[in-house]
Design an enzyme around this catalytic site. Structure first.
Site, PDB file in Angstrom:
ATOM      1  N   LYS A 101       0.858  -1.186   0.000  1.00  0.00           N
ATOM      2  CA  LYS A 101       0.000   0.000   0.000  1.00  0.00           C
ATOM      3  C   LYS A 101       0.889   1.228   0.000  1.00  0.00           C
ATOM      4  O   LYS A 101       2.069   1.185   0.363  1.00  0.00           O
ATOM      5  CB  LYS A 101      -0.954   0.010   1.197  1.00  0.00           C
ATOM      6  CG  LYS A 101      -0.283  -0.010   2.576  1.00  0.00           C
ATOM      7  CD  LYS A 101       0.107   1.354   3.093  1.00  0.00           C
ATOM      8  CE  LYS A 101       0.815   1.251   4.437  1.00  0.00           C
ATOM      9  NZ  LYS A 101       1.726   2.406   4.685  1.00  0.00           N
TER      10      LYS A 101
ATOM     11  N   PRO B 169       9.884  -4.901  -0.665  1.00  0.00           N
ATOM     12  CA  PRO B 169      11.000  -4.602   0.239  1.00  0.00           C
ATOM     13  C   PRO B 169      10.550  -4.344   1.666  1.00  0.00           C
ATOM     14  O   PRO B 169       9.444  -3.871   1.918  1.00  0.00           O
ATOM     15  CB  PRO B 169      11.648  -3.359  -0.385  1.00  0.00           C
ATOM     16  CG  PRO B 169      10.692  -2.842  -1.391  1.00  0.00           C
ATOM     17  CD  PRO B 169       9.808  -3.955  -1.792  1.00  0.00           C
ATOM     18  N   ILE B 170      11.458  -4.685   2.591  1.00  0.00           N
ATOM     19  CA  ILE B 170      11.174  -4.616   4.026  1.00  0.00           C
ATOM     20  C   ILE B 170      11.630  -3.270   4.579  1.00  0.00           C
ATOM     21  O   ILE B 170      12.650  -2.728   4.168  1.00  0.00           O
ATOM     22  CB  ILE B 170      11.891  -5.781   4.744  1.00  0.00           C
ATOM     23  CG1 ILE B 170      11.341  -7.120   4.235  1.00  0.00           C
ATOM     24  CG2 ILE B 170      11.734  -5.678   6.253  1.00  0.00           C
ATOM     25  CD1 ILE B 170      12.171  -8.322   4.636  1.00  0.00           C
ATOM     26  N   GLY B 171      10.870  -2.726   5.535  1.00  0.00           N
ATOM     27  CA  GLY B 171      11.214  -1.430   6.121  1.00  0.00           C
ATOM     28  C   GLY B 171      11.171  -0.316   5.112  1.00  0.00           C
ATOM     29  O   GLY B 171      11.981   0.612   5.135  1.00  0.00           O
TER      30      GLY B 171
ATOM     31  N   GLY C 100       4.088  -1.474   3.909  1.00  0.00           N
ATOM     32  CA  GLY C 100       3.168  -2.365   4.633  1.00  0.00           C
ATOM     33  C   GLY C 100       3.224  -3.808   4.188  1.00  0.00           C
ATOM     34  O   GLY C 100       2.258  -4.554   4.385  1.00  0.00           O
ATOM     35  N   GLY C 101       4.338  -4.239   3.610  1.00  0.00           N
ATOM     36  CA  GLY C 101       4.412  -5.599   3.083  1.00  0.00           C
ATOM     37  C   GLY C 101       4.226  -6.676   4.130  1.00  0.00           C
ATOM     38  O   GLY C 101       3.484  -7.636   3.927  1.00  0.00           O
TER      39      GLY C 101
ATOM     40  N   ASP D 255      -0.985  -1.489  10.793  1.00  0.00           N
ATOM     41  CA  ASP D 255      -1.404  -1.435   9.390  1.00  0.00           C
ATOM     42  C   ASP D 255      -2.186  -2.662   8.936  1.00  0.00           C
ATOM     43  O   ASP D 255      -2.804  -2.653   7.869  1.00  0.00           O
ATOM     44  CB  ASP D 255      -0.180  -1.315   8.466  1.00  0.00           C
ATOM     45  CG  ASP D 255       0.474   0.050   8.538  1.00  0.00           C
ATOM     46  OD1 ASP D 255      -0.096   0.957   9.177  1.00  0.00           O
ATOM     47  OD2 ASP D 255       1.559   0.211   7.951  1.00  0.00           O
TER      48      ASP D 255
END
Length: 269
Positions: free
Chosen positions: A8, A90-92, A96-97, A132
Site C-alpha cells: 500500500k 521490500p522490508i522497512g 506495509g508488506g 497497518d
C-alpha cells in the site's frame, strides 16, 4: 491456497498525537498497489513456515504469518498448515508488506477452513498483529486514523492512473522515522483535499516523516524531485520511508532511469 499480499501507499500522512500507550495517532489515506509477495498455505501434518525471495531478518517464529496462525488457532480448531512466503515487497520501506502478509494469512485461513469470520472479526484479529494489518482485510482505499487501524470511506478516484514506486534500498525503522517528530493537528482537511484534482495535491498533501528523513537521506529527496521532473502529477515518500512513489496521468517506463534501485510500476485500480 495461493494468494498475493500486496503493498500500500500513504497519500498524505499526519502524526497528530502521542498516545498514552506509546503509539501515535495519525491520519492518512491508505491506497493498495500491485507490488506483491506470494503466500501459499496448505493443510499439513505439522506446522511449518518457509520463506524465499528477499531475506527476512530475525527469528522466523516472529513472522506475522505464524503469529496470525496462532491467533486463529487459539479460537478455532484448525489443523497444522504448511506456509511458504516468497518475499518480493521490500522490508522497512513504508509499503506495509509484512502487515499484508499477516492479514492475508488471516483471510486465507478463513477461506481455507470455512471459519465464516466477518470482515470486522478478521480486522479485529489483524489489529492484534500490527497497526497497518487491518487495512489489508478489505484492501480498499480508506481514510485511516487512530493508530492507522480505524477506517472511513474516502472520495478518491485514481483508477487508470499510472504509479511508479522507487525503493533506494534504505531500511528505515519505525523508531528512526519517529525521531524528531512533533505531533500536531493537521493543517488541512486531508479528506477534502483528496477530492480535488491531483494537480492540486503537490503543495497541500504532505507526509510528516519527509521533513527529517529527506534531509537525512538526500537520495530520497532526489528520487522525489526526479519523479516530478519526469512528469509525475504527485510524488511523495510513503509511510515512514524509504520508498517514494510518483503518480502519472499516462503510462511511463522509468526502469532504466532508476536502474540502481528496486522499482515497481503499473496501473492503479
Amino acid at each position: 491456497m495461493l494468494t498475493f499480499p500486496n503493498a500500500k501507499i500513504n497519500i498524505g500522512l499526519h502524526i497528530t498525537e502521542k498516545r498514552t500507550d506509546g503509539f501515535h495517532n495519525l491520519e492518512s489515506c491508505f491506497y493498495p498497489v500491485g507490488w506483491c509477495d506470494a503466500l501459499e498455505i496448505l493443510p499439513a501434518q505439522e506446522l511449518s513456515f518457509h520463506n524465499s525471495g528477499i531475506p527476512i531478518p530475525g527469528d522466523s517464529q516472529n513472522n506475522l504469518c505464524l503469529k496470525a496462525y496462532y491467533l486463529l488457532k487459539k479460537d478455532f480448531d484448525i489443523p497444522p498448515v504448511w506456509i511458504h512466503l516468497h518475499k518480493v515487497v521490500p522490508i522497512g520501506a513504508g509499503l506495509g508488506g509484512g502487515s499484508a502478509d499477516g492479514a492475508f494469512t488471516i483471510t486465507t485461513l478463513n477461506k481455507l477452513f470455512s471459519l465464516k469470520l466477518t470482515t470486522e472479526q478478521m480486522q479485529q484479529y489483524a489489529r492484534q498483529l500490527g497497526s497497518d494489518c487491518a487495512f489489508f482485510v478489505e484492501n480498499q482505499p480508506k481514510y485511516c486514523f487512530g493508530k492507522g487501524d480505524e477506517f472511513d470511506e474516502i472520495g478518491i478516484h485514481l483508477k487508470g492512473k499510472y504509479i511508479i514506486l522507487v525503493n533506494p534500498n534504505i531500511h528505515i525503522s519505525t523508531a528512526e522515522a519517529y525521531t524528531g517528530i512533533l505531533p500536531h493537528a493537521a493543517e488541512v482537511d486531508l479528506k477534502e483535499i483528496l477530492k480535488q484534482p491531483i494537480a492540486m495535491w503537490k503543495d497541500l498533501v504532505k507526509n510528516d516523516f519527509e521533513k527529517n528523513l529527506l534531509l537525512k537521506y538526500p537520495v530520497i529527496a532526489n528520487i522525489k524531485h526526479e519523479l516530478y521532473q519526469y512528469g509525475a502529477s504527485y510524488a511523495s515518500m510513503t509511510g515512514s520511508g524509504s520508498t517514494v512513489f510518483g503518480i502519472f496521468d499516462n503510462t511511463i517506463d522509468l526502469k532504466q532511469a532508476f536502474n540502481k534501485y528496486m522499482i515497481w510500476q503499473g496501473e492503479l485500480l
